[in-house]
Structure formats: structure tokens, C-alpha cells
Design a protein around this motif. Structure first.
Motif, PDB file in Angstrom:
ATOM      1  N   ASN A 177     -16.668  -2.926  -9.508  1.00 33.96           N
ATOM      2  CA  ASN A 177     -16.479  -2.276  -8.212  1.00 33.96           C
ATOM      3  C   ASN A 177     -16.289  -0.774  -8.355  1.00 33.96           C
ATOM      4  O   ASN A 177     -16.796   0.001  -7.539  1.00 33.96           O
ATOM      5  CB  ASN A 177     -15.333  -2.924  -7.442  1.00 33.96           C
ATOM      6  CG  ASN A 177     -15.782  -4.201  -6.775  1.00 33.96           C
ATOM      7  OD1 ASN A 177     -16.379  -4.170  -5.703  1.00 33.96           O
ATOM      8  ND2 ASN A 177     -15.541  -5.338  -7.407  1.00 33.96           N
TER       9      ASN A 177
ATOM     10  N   LEU B 134      -6.583  -2.606  -4.643  1.00 31.08           N
ATOM     11  CA  LEU B 134      -7.226  -3.909  -4.714  1.00 31.08           C
ATOM     12  C   LEU B 134      -6.221  -4.923  -4.173  1.00 31.08           C
ATOM     13  O   LEU B 134      -5.138  -5.072  -4.731  1.00 31.08           O
ATOM     14  CB  LEU B 134      -7.610  -4.240  -6.152  1.00 31.08           C
ATOM     15  CG  LEU B 134      -8.476  -5.463  -6.386  1.00 31.08           C
ATOM     16  CD1 LEU B 134      -9.116  -5.382  -7.763  1.00 31.08           C
ATOM     17  CD2 LEU B 134      -7.751  -6.765  -6.245  1.00 31.08           C
TER      18      LEU B 134
ATOM     19  N   ARG C 118       0.832  -1.208   0.000  1.00 31.83           N
ATOM     20  CA  ARG C 118       0.000   0.000   0.000  1.00 31.83           C
ATOM     21  C   ARG C 118       0.862   1.252   0.000  1.00 31.83           C
ATOM     22  O   ARG C 118       0.543   2.240  -0.667  1.00 31.83           O
ATOM     23  CB  ARG C 118      -0.917  -0.020   1.218  1.00 31.83           C
ATOM     24  CG  ARG C 118      -1.778   1.218   1.385  1.00 31.83           C
ATOM     25  CD  ARG C 118      -2.465   1.259   2.748  1.00 31.83           C
ATOM     26  NE  ARG C 118      -1.545   1.162   3.872  1.00 31.83           N
ATOM     27  CZ  ARG C 118      -0.813   2.166   4.354  1.00 31.83           C
ATOM     28  NH1 ARG C 118      -0.850   3.360   3.786  1.00 31.83           N
ATOM     29  NH2 ARG C 118      -0.016   1.988   5.394  1.00 31.83           N
TER      30      ARG C 118
ATOM     31  N   ASP D 113     -16.416   4.998  -0.553  1.00 31.65           N
ATOM     32  CA  ASP D 113     -14.966   4.960  -0.381  1.00 31.65           C
ATOM     33  C   ASP D 113     -14.414   3.558  -0.582  1.00 31.65           C
ATOM     34  O   ASP D 113     -13.218   3.388  -0.816  1.00 31.65           O
ATOM     35  CB  ASP D 113     -14.573   5.440   1.024  1.00 31.65           C
ATOM     36  CG  ASP D 113     -14.885   6.904   1.229  1.00 31.65           C
ATOM     37  OD1 ASP D 113     -14.726   7.689   0.271  1.00 31.65           O
ATOM     38  OD2 ASP D 113     -15.289   7.266   2.353  1.00 31.65           O
ATOM     39  N   ILE D 114     -15.269   2.554  -0.450  1.00 28.35           N
ATOM     40  CA  ILE D 114     -14.839   1.162  -0.512  1.00 28.35           C
ATOM     41  C   ILE D 114     -15.932   0.323  -1.155  1.00 28.35           C
ATOM     42  O   ILE D 114     -17.110   0.655  -1.077  1.00 28.35           O
ATOM     43  CB  ILE D 114     -14.514   0.636   0.906  1.00 28.35           C
ATOM     44  CG1 ILE D 114     -13.850  -0.726   0.862  1.00 28.35           C
ATOM     45  CG2 ILE D 114     -15.747   0.624   1.789  1.00 28.35           C
ATOM     46  CD1 ILE D 114     -13.306  -1.180   2.205  1.00 28.35           C
ATOM     47  N   SER D 115     -15.522  -0.745  -1.806  1.00 30.30           N
ATOM     48  CA  SER D 115     -16.477  -1.684  -2.397  1.00 30.30           C
ATOM     49  C   SER D 115     -15.873  -3.073  -2.290  1.00 30.30           C
ATOM     50  O   SER D 115     -14.656  -3.245  -2.370  1.00 30.30           O
ATOM     51  CB  SER D 115     -16.728  -1.333  -3.865  1.00 30.30           C
ATOM     52  OG  SER D 115     -17.625  -2.252  -4.454  1.00 30.30           O
ATOM     53  N   TYR D 116     -16.711  -4.060  -2.091  1.00 32.46           N
ATOM     54  CA  TYR D 116     -16.255  -5.448  -2.076  1.00 32.46           C
ATOM     55  C   TYR D 116     -17.344  -6.308  -2.670  1.00 32.46           C
ATOM     56  O   TYR D 116     -18.463  -5.860  -2.889  1.00 32.46           O
ATOM     57  CB  TYR D 116     -15.924  -5.900  -0.642  1.00 32.46           C
ATOM     58  CG  TYR D 116     -17.116  -5.954   0.272  1.00 32.46           C
ATOM     59  CD1 TYR D 116     -17.820  -7.145   0.446  1.00 32.46           C
ATOM     60  CD2 TYR D 116     -17.548  -4.836   0.969  1.00 32.46           C
ATOM     61  CE1 TYR D 116     -18.925  -7.202   1.275  1.00 32.46           C
ATOM     62  CE2 TYR D 116     -18.637  -4.884   1.795  1.00 32.46           C
ATOM     63  CZ  TYR D 116     -19.326  -6.071   1.955  1.00 32.46           C
ATOM     64  OH  TYR D 116     -20.410  -6.133   2.778  1.00 32.46           O
TER      65      TYR D 116
ATOM     66  N   TYR E 200      -7.200   3.883  -6.175  1.00 36.75           N
ATOM     67  CA  TYR E 200      -7.854   2.832  -5.398  1.00 36.75           C
ATOM     68  C   TYR E 200      -6.923   1.640  -5.271  1.00 36.75           C
ATOM     69  O   TYR E 200      -6.062   1.413  -6.125  1.00 36.75           O
ATOM     70  CB  TYR E 200      -9.159   2.379  -6.074  1.00 36.75           C
ATOM     71  CG  TYR E 200     -10.205   3.461  -6.101  1.00 36.75           C
ATOM     72  CD1 TYR E 200     -11.012   3.686  -4.992  1.00 36.75           C
ATOM     73  CD2 TYR E 200     -10.376   4.259  -7.223  1.00 36.75           C
ATOM     74  CE1 TYR E 200     -11.967   4.687  -5.003  1.00 36.75           C
ATOM     75  CE2 TYR E 200     -11.329   5.262  -7.238  1.00 36.75           C
ATOM     76  CZ  TYR E 200     -12.121   5.468  -6.119  1.00 36.75           C
ATOM     77  OH  TYR E 200     -13.058   6.468  -6.135  1.00 36.75           O
TER      78      TYR E 200
ATOM     79  N   ILE F 299     -18.567   2.161  -6.678  1.00 39.68           N
ATOM     80  CA  ILE F 299     -17.975   3.251  -5.891  1.00 39.68           C
ATOM     81  C   ILE F 299     -18.408   4.613  -6.432  1.00 39.68           C
ATOM     82  O   ILE F 299     -18.849   5.486  -5.686  1.00 39.68           O
ATOM     83  CB  ILE F 299     -16.433   3.134  -5.890  1.00 39.68           C
ATOM     84  CG1 ILE F 299     -15.998   1.952  -5.022  1.00 39.68           C
ATOM     85  CG2 ILE F 299     -15.786   4.430  -5.418  1.00 39.68           C
ATOM     86  CD1 ILE F 299     -14.529   1.589  -5.163  1.00 39.68           C
TER      87      ILE F 299
END
Length: 123
Positions: A103, A87, A78, A113-116, A85, A107
Motif C-alpha cells: 500500500n 492503518l 487516530r 493520499d489513501i490506498s486500500y 499514515y 501511495i
């Protein structure tokens, strides 16, 4: 944001059995990743190092760190990422072709701010 940049971070520890498939699934996205960062989490297997050398390219970088565990490897990746973004992908996971675009759509359409998404187990 017209074309969000997605950094894919893959952690590896002492195995590369499925890594080619994982990287290929990231590269074959309908929304291409900005970069793929493979973090070797202190592997002691010499075959891992030689295999990882083959992944170095314009779209894929490989770094090695002392063993920190999966979370430590992901967090290190990171810090290197330059995308909008992140992943996180395990070295034995695969992405469907539209994973990133689906995703990102979620978003952007929903101001998130986040997607899963759910996983499927293939045997």
C-alpha cells in the motif's frame, strides 16, 4: 519520504479471541509499523482488560475509553497516532506480510493520499 511511519490502530470491544493473531500480523510486516495502538472501546468483560495488559510493549500501546462504537474508537486512536499514515485493523482481521509495503508503494508511486485493497475471507 524515505521511510514512512505507519500507525496501526486496532479497536477492541469485549473480545480478544483473535487479537494475538491480528497484532502478530501487524508486527510481521515487511515494512514494520511505527506503532500499534489498541483502543479498548469500553469493554465490560474483565478478561479483556487482563489480556490487553499483555500487549503493552515498546511497539504496542493500549488505551481504554468509554464505549463510543467502532468509529469512535478508531477516531480516538487516530488522535494518539504519530505515524505519517494510518492503518485501521479490526481485532479479528489479519494482514498479509506485504500489506503495508504494497500500500505504501501504491501511495508513493501514484502520489495518493489513501490506498486500500481487497479482503479475503478465510474459514
Amino acid at each position: 519520504m524515505t521511510h514512512p511511519r505507519v500507525s496501526v490502530i486496532i479497536s477492541v470491544f469485549n473480545r480478544t479471541d483473535y487479537l494475538h493473531e491480528a497484532v502478530s500480523s501487524a508486527l510481521n510486516q515487511t515494512h514494520k509499523p511505527h506503532e500499534i495502538i489498541i483502543v479498548d472501546d469500553g469493554s465490560s468483560n474483565p478478561e479483556v482488560q487482563s489480556t490487553l495488559e499483555g500487549f503493552k510493549s515498546n511497539h504496542c500501546s493500549v488505551v481504554s475509553i468509554e464505549n463510543r462504537g467502532p468509529a469512535g474508537a478508531r477516531n480516538y486512536g487516530r488522535t494518539l497516532a504519530t505515524g505519517d499514515y494510518l492503518l485501521f485493523l479490526d481485532d479479528d482481521d489479519l494482514l498479509l506480510e506485504s500489506y503495508i509495503s504494497d500500500n505504501l508503494d501504491n501511495i508513493l508511486k501514484n502520489d495518493l493520499d489513501i490506498s486500500y485493497s481487497q479482503a479475503s475471507v478465510l474459514t
